[in-house]
Design a protein around this motif. Structure first.
Motif, mmCIF file in Angstrom:
data_model
loop_
_atom_site.group_PDB
_atom_site.id
_atom_site.type_symbol
_atom_site.label_atom_id
_atom_site.label_comp_id
_atom_site.label_asym_id
_atom_site.label_seq_id
_atom_site.Cartn_x
_atom_site.Cartn_y
_atom_site.Cartn_z
ATOM 1 N N LEU A 1 1.030 -1.117 -0.009
ATOM 2 C CA LEU A 1 -0.147 0.340 -0.021
ATOM 3 C C LEU A 1 0.876 1.305 -0.107
ATOM 4 N N SER A 2 2.180 1.222 0.461
ATOM 5 C CA SER A 2 2.389 2.439 1.224
ATOM 6 C C SER A 2 3.930 2.867 -0.077
ATOM 7 N N GLU A 3 3.740 1.868 -0.651
ATOM 8 C CA GLU A 3 4.808 2.216 -2.833
ATOM 9 C C GLU A 3 3.806 2.133 -3.280
ATOM 10 N N LEU A 4 3.062 2.160 -3.257
ATOM 11 C CA LEU A 4 1.866 2.887 -4.363
ATOM 12 C C LEU A 4 1.425 3.888 -4.328
ATOM 13 N N GLU A 5 0.961 4.196 -2.980
ATOM 14 C CA GLU A 5 1.191 5.332 -2.377
ATOM 15 C C GLU A 5 1.803 6.572 -2.324
ATOM 16 N N ARG A 6 3.464 6.010 -2.706
ATOM 17 C CA ARG A 6 4.884 6.803 -2.300
ATOM 18 C C ARG A 6 4.720 7.267 -4.509
ATOM 19 N N ILE A 7 4.703 6.463 -4.866
ATOM 20 C CA ILE A 7 4.820 6.235 -6.300
ATOM 21 C C ILE A 7 3.736 7.809 -6.369
ATOM 22 N N ARG A 8 2.751 7.394 -6.073
ATOM 23 C CA ARG A 8 0.732 8.235 -6.584
ATOM 24 C C ARG A 8 1.267 9.527 -6.024
ATOM 25 N N GLY A 9 2.484 9.544 -5.051
ATOM 26 C CA GLY A 9 2.345 11.110 -4.365
ATOM 27 C C GLY A 9 3.575 12.408 -4.347
ATOM 28 N N GLY A 10 4.390 11.434 -5.481
ATOM 29 C CA GLY A 10 5.404 12.215 -6.354
ATOM 30 C C GLY A 10 5.773 11.992 -7.467
ATOM 31 N N LEU A 11 6.772 12.812 -8.128
ATOM 32 C CA LEU A 11 7.327 13.001 -9.356
ATOM 33 C C LEU A 11 9.132 12.199 -9.646
ATOM 34 N N GLN A 12 8.434 11.106 -10.128
ATOM 35 C CA GLN A 12 9.385 9.703 -10.371
ATOM 36 C C GLN A 12 10.013 10.441 -12.010
ATOM 37 N N LEU A 13 10.672 10.226 -11.689
ATOM 38 C CA LEU A 13 12.259 11.016 -12.952
ATOM 39 C C LEU A 13 13.646 10.706 -12.542
ATOM 40 N N ILE A 14 13.306 9.376 -12.617
ATOM 41 C CA ILE A 14 13.966 8.152 -12.321
ATOM 42 C C ILE A 14 14.699 7.206 -13.901
ATOM 43 N N ALA A 15 15.449 7.577 -14.688
ATOM 44 C CA ALA A 15 15.312 7.666 -15.714
ATOM 45 C C ALA A 15 15.593 6.508 -15.863
ATOM 46 N N SER A 16 15.855 4.679 -15.066
ATOM 47 C CA SER A 16 15.877 3.414 -15.592
ATOM 48 C C SER A 16 14.946 3.169 -14.968
ATOM 49 N N GLU A 17 13.323 3.841 -14.800
ATOM 50 C CA GLU A 17 11.803 3.462 -13.942
ATOM 51 C C GLU A 17 10.979 3.740 -14.671
ATOM 52 N N ASN A 18 10.053 2.914 -14.813
ATOM 53 C CA ASN A 18 8.262 3.318 -15.631
ATOM 54 C C ASN A 18 7.431 2.797 -14.532
ATOM 55 N N LEU A 19 6.518 3.054 -15.237
ATOM 56 C CA LEU A 19 4.842 1.921 -14.318
ATOM 57 C C LEU A 19 4.621 1.000 -15.413
ATOM 58 N N SER A 20 4.868 -0.532 -15.194
ATOM 59 C CA SER A 20 4.124 -1.251 -15.915
ATOM 60 C C SER A 20 2.822 -1.099 -15.492
ATOM 61 N N SER A 21 2.391 -1.751 -16.656
ATOM 62 C CA SER A 21 1.362 -1.594 -16.750
ATOM 63 C C SER A 21 0.337 -2.709 -15.797
ATOM 64 N N PRO A 22 -0.927 -2.873 -15.855
ATOM 65 C CA PRO A 22 -1.746 -3.439 -14.830
ATOM 66 C C PRO A 22 -2.485 -5.390 -15.773
ATOM 67 N N ARG A 23 -1.254 -4.614 -16.612
ATOM 68 C CA ARG A 23 -1.863 -6.193 -17.776
ATOM 69 C C ARG A 23 -0.103 -7.142 -17.129
ATOM 70 N N VAL A 24 0.583 -6.070 -17.428
ATOM 71 C CA VAL A 24 2.510 -6.599 -17.306
ATOM 72 C C VAL A 24 2.078 -7.228 -15.519
ATOM 73 N N GLY B 1 9.115 15.397 -3.056
ATOM 74 C CA GLY B 1 8.258 14.435 -3.638
ATOM 75 C C GLY B 1 8.975 14.945 -4.850
ATOM 76 N N ILE B 2 9.861 15.102 -5.331
ATOM 77 C CA ILE B 2 11.042 14.877 -6.757
ATOM 78 C C ILE B 2 11.814 13.662 -6.364
ATOM 79 N N VAL B 3 11.635 12.889 -7.040
ATOM 80 C CA VAL B 3 12.643 11.723 -6.847
ATOM 81 C C VAL B 3 13.417 11.817 -8.407
ATOM 82 N N LEU B 4 14.809 11.834 -7.751
ATOM 83 C CA LEU B 4 15.587 11.867 -9.197
ATOM 84 C C LEU B 4 17.219 11.432 -8.548
#
Length: 425
Positions: free
Chosen positions: A26-49, A345-348
């Protein structure tokens, strides 16, 4: 439970049995939702994946390859792997694909296993100039097992010094020449590398982990027509599961397959292989091609906008999904900049710049990427706003999360990510 709709109906059962781990999800999902994710090696996989990753295919041991397993009961997982292989080949126009590597480092290890013996020479980009840990650094298996020679970038242009690559190749006669890295903003001249490799009879290998998703979306040129072998991860711009894969020419498919299994790995993770198949199908759509184009456009706007605020982009900008920025002009270290942004709240991430006077643990730069925020639907206007928020956090903030500037920036970040949510309900 409020997140059952996202994680599935089994979440309540997990929460009842193991509330500690349920709380982490829960907290990781909220972390993702709560900030700007600007790490170049990260992305948001689809619910299908993510659905394929959480499937019963995780239970199956499947050493070997489709039709040639060392265990019975593999008929269904064979279907998944064959789909992943064929989709990967079609996506990249490759002769052969191996979708079993557990990660990018595992894929790279297999490439070494296919083409190099201990003590033989490779030529790759130096880590401080934008290369990767597995490209012959002394702390990596690659630097311990092989003789690594490194090229770098021009001090003025900060782009790859191709004349140096050619000179080093002729001097050291490496068996393998590697192109690619983790902090290269500009396009790589694959044709020039191919000519250099041909000139000395070397294998030309492209580690495309960072930019392969842009290749899949046809937003940048492909290395596949030029390289003997291309290794990559599936979780960066490609937006798949955290894993790896390899494509190669017909000539090298047997060597690559034997190096992945049985040389470097045992049984593959069949749930992850299935998730890769889903991801490759996603990447073959017009929607994904549009996404890849927007990733490049957003990265360029973000790089330019940061430069206008005194945070200089190395090489003068970017052609890809990431940009590397020199903080010496604003008098803040990469380490401090990362902490100040995190408080807001800016992740880089902090990152060494070419010819960096600071040690890597401190660094004089930051690396920013556009994949995640583009997945969330943000565009050029938001990139300019993000640049302003980063500049404010770095130049006016500090590492104390209670500081007024940090709170001010975080409030604007919250407003932005609320308008463009990650994993909207």
């Amino acid at each position: 439970m409020r997140m059952t709709a996202f994680y599935g109906s089994d979440f309540d059962e997990l929460d009842a049995f193991d509330p500690e781990i349920a709380a982490v999800l829960l907290s990781e999902l909220e972390r993702i939702r709560g900030g700007l994710q600007l790490i170049a090696s990260e992305n948001l996989s689809s619910p299908r994946v993510l659905t394929a990753l959480g499937s019963t295919l995780s239970n199956k041991y499947a050493e070997g390859y489709p039709g040639r397993r060392y265990y019975g009961g593999c008929a269904e997982v064979d279907k998944a792997e064959n789909l992943a292989i064929e989709r990967c080949k079609a996506l990249f126009g490759a002769d052969h694909a191996n979708v079993q590597p557990h990660s990018g480092a595992s894929a790279n290890q297999a490439v070494y296993g296919a083409f190099l013996k201990p003590g033989e020479t490779l030529l790759a980009m130096s880590l401080p100039h934008g290369g990767h840990l597995t490209h012959g650094t002394k702390v990596s298996f690659s630097g311990k097992w092989f003789n690594a020679v490194h090229y770098g970038v021009h001090q003025e242009s900060e782009d790859i010094d191709y004349d140096q690559v050619e000179a080093l190749a002729r001097e050291h006669r490496p068996k393998v020449i590697v192109a690619g890295g983790s902090a290269i903003p500009r396009l790589i001249d694959f044709e020039r590398f191919r000519a250099i490799a041909d000139g000395i009879g070397a294998i030309f290998w492209v580690d495309a982990a960072h930019f392969i998703g842009l290749v899949a979306g046809k937003a940048i040129p492909s290395p596949v027509p030029y390289a003997d072998v291309v290794s990559f991860t599936t979780h960066k711009v490609l937006r798949g599961p955290r894993s790896g894969a390899i494509v190669c020419t017909e000539e090298h498919k047997a060597a690559i397959d034997k190096a992945v299994f049985p040389m470097m790995q045992g049984g593959p993770q069949m749930h992850t292989v299935a998730a890769k198949a889903v991801n490759f199908k996603e990447c073959a759509t017009p929607e994904y091609a549009d996404y890849a184009r927007r990733v490049v456009e957003n990265a360029a706007v973000l790089a330019t906008s940061l430069g206008e605020r005194g945070i200089r982009p190395t090489t003068g900008g970017t052609d890809t999904h990431l940009s590397l920025h020199d903080l010496q002009g604003v008098g803040v270290s990469g380490k401090d900049a990362e902490a100040r942004c995190d408080a807001a709240g800016i992740v880089l991430n902090k990152n060494a710049i070419p010819y960096d006077p600071a040690p890597p643990s401190v660094a004089s730069g930051i690396r920013v990427g556009s994949p995640c925020v583009t997945t969330q639907g943000m565009g050029a206007e938001q990139m300019r706003q993000i640049a302003e928020l980063i500049a404010t956090a770095i130049t006016r903030g500090d590492a104390d999360p209670e500081h007024a500037v940090s709170r001010e920036v975080r409030a604007q970040v919250t407003e932005l990510v609320t308008a463009f949510p990650a994993y909207p309900r």
